[in-house]
Design an enzyme around this catalytic site. Structure first.
Site, PDB file in Angstrom:
ATOM      1  N   ASN A  25       0.860  -1.210  -0.102  1.00 48.69           N
ATOM      2  CA  ASN A  25       0.248   0.070   0.023  1.00 48.69           C
ATOM      3  C   ASN A  25       0.948   1.466  -0.103  1.00 48.69           C
ATOM      4  O   ASN A  25       1.321   1.269   0.834  1.00 48.69           O
ATOM      5  CB  ASN A  25      -0.974  -0.100   1.157  1.00 48.69           C
ATOM      6  N   LYS A  40       4.264   1.048   2.685  1.00 51.22           N
ATOM      7  CA  LYS A  40       3.409   0.049   4.300  1.00 51.22           C
ATOM      8  C   LYS A  40       3.197  -1.483   3.047  1.00 51.22           C
ATOM      9  O   LYS A  40       3.009  -1.711   2.393  1.00 51.22           O
ATOM     10  CB  LYS A  40       1.718   0.724   4.262  1.00 51.22           C
ATOM     11  N   ARG A  81      -3.746  -2.197  -3.053  1.00 51.70           N
ATOM     12  CA  ARG A  81      -4.746  -1.824  -2.898  1.00 51.70           C
ATOM     13  C   ARG A  81      -4.020  -0.564  -4.245  1.00 51.70           C
ATOM     14  O   ARG A  81      -3.408  -0.057  -4.139  1.00 51.70           O
ATOM     15  CB  ARG A  81      -4.625  -0.658  -1.893  1.00 51.70           C
ATOM     16  N   ASP A  99      -9.761   0.111  -4.343  1.00 46.32           N
ATOM     17  CA  ASP A  99     -10.830   0.502  -3.212  1.00 46.32           C
ATOM     18  C   ASP A  99     -12.751   1.339  -3.282  1.00 46.32           C
ATOM     19  O   ASP A  99     -13.342   1.605  -2.467  1.00 46.32           O
ATOM     20  CB  ASP A  99     -10.314   2.353  -3.015  1.00 46.32           C
ATOM     21  N   HIS A 119     -16.113   5.344   8.570  1.00 46.30           N
ATOM     22  CA  HIS A 119     -14.497   4.961   8.511  1.00 46.30           C
ATOM     23  C   HIS A 119     -14.078   6.830   8.084  1.00 46.30           C
ATOM     24  O   HIS A 119     -13.911   7.452   7.786  1.00 46.30           O
ATOM     25  CB  HIS A 119     -14.051   4.382   6.445  1.00 46.30           C
ATOM     26  N   GLY A 141      -7.968  10.075   5.536  1.00 44.93           N
ATOM     27  CA  GLY A 141      -9.442  10.088   4.659  1.00 44.93           C
ATOM     28  C   GLY A 141     -10.847   9.883   5.799  1.00 44.93           C
ATOM     29  O   GLY A 141     -10.417   9.139   6.036  1.00 44.93           O
ATOM     30  N   ARG A 197      -5.864  14.450  17.427  1.00 46.55           N
ATOM     31  CA  ARG A 197      -5.532  13.798  19.067  1.00 46.55           C
ATOM     32  C   ARG A 197      -4.928  16.109  19.304  1.00 46.55           C
ATOM     33  O   ARG A 197      -4.602  15.961  20.374  1.00 46.55           O
ATOM     34  CB  ARG A 197      -4.513  12.866  18.884  1.00 46.55           C
TER      35      ARG A 197
END
Length: 385
Positions: free
Chosen positions: A9, A16, A87, A144, A202, A206, A279
């Site tokens: 990905n 990743k 992906r 996706d 989700h 994004g 955060r």
């Protein structure tokens, strides 16, 4: 030797790689979690969250990442790579299920780069490099957009002349691999059946939401590109097209400047002027940061209302992805604004990120289900082997 599959990905500055063991033709444990990222003029290489190396950038960063991985991989003599999975963000109107890679497929997918300039070029670069380096094995692409192929034409169409729809200018929807994982693995994670009318939120850097009817995508918040829908970390979400025309005609902005604005400088970052990290914004005392968080929540609540209308009701709300599965504050803020539906949150369960966070008396069930896009890709790859 142990048979494994590799799931890749790629982003604009990171790669990743997940390596899964295969046993009895089934996906077994993830044995390596590999992350490479561009950081200033260095490439940092992590294996299972431990730093493996730091390398100065002297060439194309993505190519260097692949080469660094390959150097490490050559030392893994006990592992036998049998396939890779990738992906790809945008499959356009022609790709509505996973496919085996060939040169023709890669060429067709390059045409879709303008629809996802932040992701598609790098997805394809990594795919092409693996395709060239490991020619003896199968390479599988998962999109996706594929999960949303069950959307009806009326949910896909814009109010433009039909000729543009025929050219592929329509609503596609994204984060499909995440929605596919959450909906297909819901029962094994929560020990409950997925209700007929569910909305999955989700929420990450994004963000999008999807209405799930009987396990299938009915409609979602994102449309033609990943700019649409709710506000995100650096993207504005739903935007009056007149704003873009104004920026061109009155602010004299170029297409490249507008692209940079919409993809990288808007959303939470642009509104707060402080950060794109939820955060940081929640902890901030800044008025602008608080306003950005409030707007993020407000836009999500409005989108949930739209999806409830499309579903003609709602049985459960499911939170997933980075913010959705890790931020009790955001879940509580959203749930409070939906209290008119009869949603009631158990404070302690929400704080602990438990799978079911609604009370027994809540009219709508609320869940937290961690997503796993790499695993769903691995499961799709196995169908080809």
């Amino acid at each position: 030797m142990k048979d494994v599959i590799l799931i890749a990905n790629a982003g604009s500055s990171s790669l990743k790689i997940s390596i899964f063991a295969i046993q009895n033709k089934r996906v077994n444990d993830k044995i390596y979690n590999i992350f490479l990222e561009k950081n200033n003029n260095k490439i940092l290489f992590y294996i299972n969250q431990q730093k493996e190396s730091t390398t100065s950038i002297k060439d194309d960063p993505i190519e260097m990442m692949i080469n660094l991985f390959e150097e490490w991989w050559k030392k893994q003599s006990a592992l036998n790579l049998i396939a890779t999975g990738h992906r790809i963000v945008h499959g356009g109107k022609n790709f509505n299920k996973p496919v085996v890679v060939n040169k023709k497929v890669i060429k067709e997918l390059r045409v879709l780069i303008p629809l996802s300039p932040l992701h598609q070029p790098y997805n394809l670069q990594v795919l092409d490099l693996f395709f060239q380096k490991y020619k003896a094995i199968s390479h599988i692409i998962c999109f996706d957009t594929s999960f949303h192929c069950t959307n009806s034409p009326i949910t896909k169409a814009f109010g433009l002349p039909k000729q543009y729809y025929d050219k592929g200018i329509m609503r596609y929807g994204f984060h499909g691999l995440s929605y596919q994982y959450v909906s297909s693995h819901f029962k094994e994670i929560t020990m409950e059946d997925l209700p007929p009318k569910a909305i999955i939120a989700h929420l990450g850097s994004g963000s999008s939401l999807c209405a799930i009817k009987n396990g299938l995508s009915l409609t979602s918040s994102m449309g033609f590109s990943v700019l649409d829908g709710v506000m995100m970390a650096t993207r504005p979400g739903n935007l009056d097209p007149g704003v873009v025309l104004y920026l061109i005609n009155n602010e004299k902005m170029t297409i490249n400047e507008i692209t940079e604005l919409l993809y990288k400088k808007s959303g939470l970052l642009g509104m707060s002027g402080e950060s794109s990290d939820m955060r940081t914004l929640i902890a901030s005392n800044s008025h602008d940061s608080k306003f950005a968080v409030d707007l993020f929540v407000y836009r999500i609540v409005l989108e949930i209302g739209k999806l409830i209308a499309a579903l003609e009701g709602i049985d459960c709300l499911i939170f997933t992805a980075g913010v959705g599965q890790n931020s009790p504050v955001i879940r509580e803020m959203i749930s409070k604004k939906l209290s008119w539906l009869g949603i009631k949150i158990d404070y302690e369960k929400n704080q602990k990120n438990e799978h079911r966070i609604s009370t027994k008396g809540s009219k709508i069930k609320v869940f937290v289900v961690p997503t796993n896009e790499e695993l769903i890709i691995a499961e799709e790859v196995m169908k080809f082997l």
